[in-house]
Design a protein around this motif. Structure first.
Motif, PDB file in Angstrom:
ATOM      1  N   ASP A   1       0.771  -1.330  -0.131  1.00  0.00           N
ATOM      2  CA  ASP A   1       0.003   0.021  -0.062  1.00  0.00           C
ATOM      3  C   ASP A   1       0.834   1.297  -0.102  1.00  0.00           C
ATOM      4  OD1 ASP A   1      -2.217  -1.389  -0.102  1.00  0.00           O
ATOM      5  OD2 ASP A   1      -2.799  -1.241   2.022  1.00  0.00           O
ATOM      6  N   ASP A   2       2.100   1.187   0.837  1.00  0.00           N
ATOM      7  CA  ASP A   2       2.902   2.261   0.749  1.00  0.00           C
ATOM      8  C   ASP A   2       4.150   2.525  -0.152  1.00  0.00           C
ATOM      9  OD1 ASP A   2       3.375   4.672   2.171  1.00  0.00           O
ATOM     10  OD2 ASP A   2       4.772   3.862   3.541  1.00  0.00           O
ATOM     11  N   ILE A   3       4.250   1.654  -0.923  1.00  0.00           N
ATOM     12  CA  ILE A   3       5.722   1.377  -1.651  1.00  0.00           C
ATOM     13  C   ILE A   3       6.002   2.444  -2.523  1.00  0.00           C
ATOM     14  CG2 ILE A   3       4.854   0.029  -3.695  1.00  0.00           C
ATOM     15  CD1 ILE A   3       7.096  -1.777  -2.987  1.00  0.00           C
ATOM     16  N   ASP A   4       4.930   2.877  -3.321  1.00  0.00           N
ATOM     17  CA  ASP A   4       5.062   4.129  -4.310  1.00  0.00           C
ATOM     18  C   ASP A   4       5.448   5.286  -3.599  1.00  0.00           C
ATOM     19  OD1 ASP A   4       4.630   2.801  -6.525  1.00  0.00           O
ATOM     20  OD2 ASP A   4       2.317   3.163  -6.575  1.00  0.00           O
ATOM     21  N   SER A   5       5.054   5.677  -2.271  1.00  0.00           N
ATOM     22  CA  SER A   5       5.714   6.937  -1.765  1.00  0.00           C
ATOM     23  C   SER A   5       6.765   6.873  -1.049  1.00  0.00           C
ATOM     24  CB  SER A   5       4.659   7.527  -0.621  1.00  0.00           C
ATOM     25  OG  SER A   5       4.409   6.447   0.345  1.00  0.00           O
ATOM     26  N   THR A   6       7.221   5.731  -0.619  1.00  0.00           N
ATOM     27  CA  THR A   6       8.378   5.240   0.160  1.00  0.00           C
ATOM     28  C   THR A   6       9.667   5.628  -0.684  1.00  0.00           C
ATOM     29  OG1 THR A   6       7.178   3.828   1.629  1.00  0.00           O
ATOM     30  CG2 THR A   6       9.600   3.510   1.476  1.00  0.00           C
ATOM     31  N   PHE A   7       9.574   5.030  -1.965  1.00  0.00           N
ATOM     32  CA  PHE A   7      10.934   4.873  -2.954  1.00  0.00           C
ATOM     33  C   PHE A   7      11.001   6.241  -3.721  1.00  0.00           C
ATOM     34  CE2 PHE A   7      10.201   0.614  -1.100  1.00  0.00           C
ATOM     35  CZ  PHE A   7      11.377   0.504  -0.833  1.00  0.00           C
ATOM     36  N   ASP A   8      10.215   7.178  -3.327  1.00  0.00           N
ATOM     37  CA  ASP A   8      10.548   8.431  -4.268  1.00  0.00           C
ATOM     38  C   ASP A   8      11.979   8.875  -3.993  1.00  0.00           C
ATOM     39  OD1 ASP A   8       8.130   8.457  -5.518  1.00  0.00           O
ATOM     40  OD2 ASP A   8       7.306   9.901  -4.097  1.00  0.00           O
ATOM     41  N   ILE A   9      12.636   8.726  -2.816  1.00  0.00           N
ATOM     42  CA  ILE A   9      13.826   9.223  -2.563  1.00  0.00           C
ATOM     43  C   ILE A   9      14.659   8.764  -3.757  1.00  0.00           C
ATOM     44  CG2 ILE A   9      15.881   9.268  -1.035  1.00  0.00           C
ATOM     45  CD1 ILE A   9      13.752   8.607   1.213  1.00  0.00           C
ATOM     46  N   ILE A  10      14.804   7.401  -4.014  1.00  0.00           N
ATOM     47  CA  ILE A  10      15.620   6.688  -4.925  1.00  0.00           C
ATOM     48  C   ILE A  10      15.162   6.535  -6.280  1.00  0.00           C
ATOM     49  CG2 ILE A  10      16.390   4.486  -5.430  1.00  0.00           C
ATOM     50  CD1 ILE A  10      15.752   3.614  -2.541  1.00  0.00           C
ATOM     51  N   SER A  11      13.850   6.762  -6.608  1.00  0.00           N
ATOM     52  CA  SER A  11      13.374   6.446  -7.937  1.00  0.00           C
ATOM     53  C   SER A  11      12.019   7.249  -8.282  1.00  0.00           C
ATOM     54  CB  SER A  11      13.294   4.958  -8.247  1.00  0.00           C
ATOM     55  OG  SER A  11      12.526   4.765  -9.416  1.00  0.00           O
ATOM     56  N   LYS A  12      11.799   8.166  -9.036  1.00  0.00           N
ATOM     57  CA  LYS A  12      10.926   8.882  -9.526  1.00  0.00           C
ATOM     58  C   LYS A  12      10.035   8.473 -10.318  1.00  0.00           C
ATOM     59  CE  LYS A  12      12.606  13.553  -8.391  1.00  0.00           C
ATOM     60  NZ  LYS A  12      12.392  14.996  -8.498  1.00  0.00           N
ATOM     61  N   GLU A  13      10.559   7.445 -11.142  1.00  0.00           N
ATOM     62  CA  GLU A  13       9.782   6.910 -12.223  1.00  0.00           C
ATOM     63  C   GLU A  13      10.081   5.124 -11.703  1.00  0.00           C
ATOM     64  OE1 GLU A  13      11.163   7.657 -16.221  1.00  0.00           O
ATOM     65  OE2 GLU A  13      11.559   9.495 -15.399  1.00  0.00           O
ATOM     66  N   LYS A  14       8.969   4.553 -11.041  1.00  0.00           N
ATOM     67  CA  LYS A  14       9.250   3.293 -10.777  1.00  0.00           C
ATOM     68  C   LYS A  14       8.244   2.295 -11.249  1.00  0.00           C
ATOM     69  CE  LYS A  14       7.667   4.907  -6.684  1.00  0.00           C
ATOM     70  NZ  LYS A  14       7.625   6.342  -7.255  1.00  0.00           N
ATOM     71  N   ILE A  15       8.348   1.295 -11.694  1.00  0.00           N
ATOM     72  CA  ILE A  15       7.462   0.445 -12.022  1.00  0.00           C
ATOM     73  C   ILE A  15       7.018  -0.711 -11.332  1.00  0.00           C
ATOM     74  CG2 ILE A  15       6.750  -1.098 -14.256  1.00  0.00           C
ATOM     75  CD1 ILE A  15       8.543   0.843 -15.520  1.00  0.00           C
TER      76      ILE A  15
END
Length: 122
Positions: free
Chosen positions: A27-41
């Motif tokens: 549920d929280d994965i997209d907001s968490t990894f914004d530090i590392i990757s702005k475009e994640k799939i």
């Protein structure tokens, strides 16, 4: 000479039930990894086996790596009634041989998983 392709993996136990932890993590994965990757799939989420696979690109990842793929699986521990086991595997390809292994990204991932467990056990 340093290899361009690499794989790193590990496992650790957590106190949270597998379903609760996996739901919270996904549920929280997209907001968490914004530090590392702005475009994640998010390549796939397998609810039956509690497995998520992410292909991360953009921002800090693409500066050093052509590919960065993380797979996380959460399973109930068989030896106890409470808790789960987290198994993670990271596959990557560096853009050049002089780039180091992505230890710092893996550390962020592991710390996030452990912090999620701590939060859920409060």
């Amino acid at each position: 000479m340093e290899a361009l392709h690499g794989v790193s993996s590990g496992k650790f136990d957590i106190k949270s039930p597998a379903d609760k932890f996996f739901t919270s993590f996904t549920d929280d994965i997209d907001s968490t990894f914004d530090i590392i990757s702005k475009e994640k799939i998010t390549e796939s989420v397998g609810w039956e086996k509690r497995t998520v696979t992410l292909n991360m690109c953009g921002n800090l990842v693409s500066d050093s790596y052509n590919t960065f793929k993380a797979t996380i699986t959460v399973t109930p521990r068989e030896d106890e009634t409470d808790g789960s086991r987290v198994v993670w595997t990271v596959e990557y390809e560096k853009i050049r041989r002089d780039i180091g292994d992505p230890v710092w990204i893996i550390d962020i991932l592991i710390n996030y998983l452990k912090e999620t467990d701590e939060y859920l056990c409060m």
